[in-house]
Design a protein around this motif. Structure first.
Motif, PDB file in Angstrom:
ATOM      1  N   HIS A 268      -0.237   0.761   4.231  1.00  0.00           N
ATOM      2  CA  HIS A 268       0.978   0.295   3.165  1.00  0.00           C
ATOM      3  C   HIS A 268       1.770   1.171   2.614  1.00  0.00           C
ATOM      4  CE1 HIS A 268      -1.369  -4.049   3.513  1.00  0.00           C
ATOM      5  NE2 HIS A 268      -1.915  -3.059   4.168  1.00  0.00           N
ATOM      6  N   GLN A 269       1.729   2.313   1.577  1.00  0.00           N
ATOM      7  CA  GLN A 269       2.116   3.004   1.116  1.00  0.00           C
ATOM      8  C   GLN A 269       3.720   3.376   2.158  1.00  0.00           C
ATOM      9  OE1 GLN A 269       2.276   3.784  -2.137  1.00  0.00           O
ATOM     10  NE2 GLN A 269      -0.015   4.135  -2.865  1.00  0.00           N
TER      11      GLN A 269
ATOM     12  N   TYR B 145      -5.728   2.305   6.116  1.00  0.00           N
ATOM     13  CA  TYR B 145      -5.576   1.053   5.271  1.00  0.00           C
ATOM     14  C   TYR B 145      -4.608   1.545   4.406  1.00  0.00           C
ATOM     15  CZ  TYR B 145      -5.306  -3.371   2.649  1.00  0.00           C
ATOM     16  OH  TYR B 145      -4.822  -4.285   1.800  1.00  0.00           O
ATOM     17  N   GLU B 146      -4.907   2.277   2.847  1.00  0.00           N
ATOM     18  CA  GLU B 146      -4.222   2.827   1.957  1.00  0.00           C
ATOM     19  C   GLU B 146      -2.744   3.087   2.249  1.00  0.00           C
ATOM     20  OE1 GLU B 146      -4.413   1.302  -0.895  1.00  0.00           O
ATOM     21  OE2 GLU B 146      -2.768   2.816  -2.153  1.00  0.00           O
TER      22      GLU B 146
ATOM     23  N   THR C 231       4.169  -1.692   0.782  1.00  0.00           N
ATOM     24  CA  THR C 231       3.458  -3.298   0.551  1.00  0.00           C
ATOM     25  C   THR C 231       2.156  -2.919  -0.359  1.00  0.00           C
ATOM     26  OG1 THR C 231       2.193  -2.996   2.748  1.00  0.00           O
ATOM     27  CG2 THR C 231       4.510  -3.782   2.699  1.00  0.00           C
ATOM     28  N   ALA C 232       2.201  -1.549  -1.214  1.00  0.00           N
ATOM     29  CA  ALA C 232       0.982  -1.460  -1.521  1.00  0.00           C
ATOM     30  C   ALA C 232       0.937  -1.973  -3.626  1.00  0.00           C
ATOM     31  CB  ALA C 232       1.074  -0.270  -1.268  1.00  0.00           C
TER      32      ALA C 232
ATOM     33  N   GLU D  37       7.146  -3.949  11.262  1.00  0.00           N
ATOM     34  CA  GLU D  37       6.278  -3.899  10.441  1.00  0.00           C
ATOM     35  C   GLU D  37       5.457  -2.746  11.076  1.00  0.00           C
ATOM     36  OE1 GLU D  37       6.950  -4.096   6.242  1.00  0.00           O
ATOM     37  OE2 GLU D  37       8.383  -3.526   8.210  1.00  0.00           O
TER      38      GLU D  37
END
Ligand code: ZN
Lengths: 382, 153
Positions: free
Chosen positions: A346-347, A342-343, A351-352, A229
């Motif tokens: 996760h996108q 960070y955003e 995992t957002a 990941e």
């Protein structure tokens, strides 16, 4: 060498009791824990921070953090590029891995601001200006008012189009557990909020915020030893524009955004049409328009229409600021550029949560000053 | 004096920089914008201003057109320049009348009113103290605190 990101964390943004040392340690420690990386694996520690000395009287924050996280004797450096310190930290972290100087680099960005009142915090930030600007009381909000008036005038854009940016980013922030504001607002509320820098009103501005965010960088070979990941830094570049804002030919164009993105696109092999989601530096609503244009997503003068047409909504062609942006997530100066990525991480990893969009390529644009220095980062899923 | 620097290649900048931002050459001339008129490029009125700043604080970016002769005033302004420290360049401007061909230079400053619109003509008005020194974060001795505000014609 391909540089990868194998860990990402952020603290809750908002009014926090913690001071800068504690905020940095909270995000940095969580980043190491979630990535499963031991402190002695860290060769370089970078701390993105604009003004801990001016806000709190605490300098040398990189040494404090190296000790607090058990990273000694890692190389430690503070990175300051004002509001773009986070993006500059990503650039420095990328260089540290790409050059072979470090096998594992921890980047932590943070700022502690809310203990100062709004006038004092505004003055700390305004200290970046040239003396001819400072003495006339120019602040970052007033530069935003100057640019917004000119933009609305030049492109015949309705004032409501700026409010659409705030409404969208507040709606996105509702689903971000780390955001300072998790509350929807209406166009009417935005249009009737108090005037701050005519024609911009309170809801055109991001808040003053405490918070921290962290990213962990290494080569793809090292990344694979830890996890499947991870994401790749596809292209990154920084650039500057004039220090004195009025010396730019067109205050509604941010030269640093144009130049940094041109190089980042070139290095990544992607163009604006291949970007699936973006985190833009919406310190003021008008900046989201300027970046949409200067990053090549829409033609000059057309961002307001694209926004009204829903292009940048979560279900639009190019979701922008799914995190809530600086507007609703908050803007702890040195943390913001780190939290943008960070955003994106996760996108890309899916995992957002409720904020999730379908994305393989994401872009973050972190702006310092009123466009004085800018870093554009393009990240891809492996 | 509202000073702009001119480099050997004819670039004008306010404020002056040690090297010309356009070409990197060392500026060799100065002109005074204080006796000229300018056009409002954009403006704002800011509220919730920082310490030492009036509230509301109306400010504008203005553009001086160096080509237009404001009924001969630029020769006057250039001779004002002579009485300062300075530079042969300022005198040259006086002799030449128009200091360059089609050039413009921009400045920023407070407005004397918020009754103004983009495109309005304004003139600089000298103010002894445009912000209270020492109230904000910046070291009072590190910079000047007098300046020019712009008044609609
Ligand atoms: Zn020059």
């Amino acid at each position: 060498m391909t540089v990868c990101i194998i860990g990402a964390s952020m603290t809750t943004f908002g009014r926090r009791d913690a001071w800068i040392r504690e905020l940095l340690a909270e995000a940095g420690g969580e980043c190491l824990d979630t990535a499963g990386v031991a402190p002695d694996a860290i060769d370089h520690l970078l701390v993105s921070n604009m003004a801990s000395g001016e806000f709190e009287g605490q300098t040398g924050v990189m040494n404090a953090l190296a000790h607090d996280l058990g990273l000694v004797p890692a190389y430690a450096q503070r990175v300051d590029q004002t509001s773009a310190s986070g993006g500059a930290g990503i650039h420095a972290a990328w260089q540290s891995i790409a050059s072979g100087a470090s096998d594992m680099t921890l980047l932590v960005g943070g700022e502690k601001m809310t203990h100062r009142g709004t006038p004092e915090a505004t003055d700390v930030i305004a200290s970046i200006t040239h003396p001819v600007e400072y003495k006339h009381g120019l602040t970052l909000p007033s530069f935003a008012g100057l640019a917004a008036r000119q933009y609305l005038h030049a492109y015949d854009a309705p004032r409501e189009s700026l409010a659409r940016v705030a409404v969208k980013n507040h709606a996105n922030g509702v689903d971000n557990p780390h955001a300072q504001f998790r509350k929807e607002i209406t166009i009417e509320e935005a249009m009737e909020s108090p005037m701050v820098a005519d024609p911009l009103r309170l809801y055109d501005f991001c808040p003053i915020t405490d918070g921290s965010a962290a990213l962990l960088f290494c080569s793809e070979e090292v990344a694979k030893q830890y996890t499947d990941e991870y994401v790749r830094v596809a292209g990154i570049a920084g650039a500057t524009d004039t220090h004195v804002v009025h010396e730019r030919g067109d205050p509604t164009t941010m030269g640093g955004v144009v130049e940094s993105s041109r190089r980042a696109y070139e290095r990544s092999g992607y163009g604006p049409e291949e970007v699936d989601c973006a985190e833009l530096h919406d310190m003021f609503t008008i900046l989201e328009f300027l970046q949409l244009e200067d990053l090549g997503f829409v033609e000059k003068g057309r961002a307001w229409e694209a926004t009204e047409d829903g292009m940048t909504e979560r279900d639009g062609d190019l979701p922008v600021n799914t995190s809530g942006g600086l507007k609703s997530k908050g803007h702890p100066l040195g943390a913001s550029g780190v939290a943008q990525v960070y955003e994106i991480v996760h996108q890309l990893l899916g995992t957002a949560g409720a904020r999730g969009v379908d994305a393989d390529v994401g872009l973050a644009c972190n702006v310092g000053g009123f466009g004085n220095c800018v870093t554009t980062t393009i990240v891809e899923a492996p | 004096m509202l000073e702009a620097a001119r480099c050997p290649n004819g670039h004008y900048h306010h404020p002056p920089h040690p090297r010309c931002p356009d070409c990197g050459d060392v500026p060799d001339g100065r002109i005074d914008l204080a006796e000229r008129t300018a056009t409002v490029v954009t403006w704002t009125s800011a509220f919730a201003t920082p310490p030492g700043v009036r509230e509301p604080n109306s400010v504008a970016i203005v553009e001086f057109d160096l080509d237009t002769s404001d009924d001969g005033t630029e020769s006057g302004s250039a001779s004002d320049g002579r009485s300062n420290d300075n530079s042969p360049g300022a005198n040259d401007d006086g002799e030449n009348g128009a200091p360059n061909e089609g050039g413009t230079v921009r400045a920023i400053g407070g407005l004397t009113t918020d009754e103004v619109a983009i495109g309005d003509r304004v003139k600089p008005v000298y103010v002894e103290q445009v912000r209270a020194p020492g109230a904000g974060i910046r070291e009072p001795e590190s910079q000047g605190w007098d300046g020019y505000r712009f008044e609609p014609l």
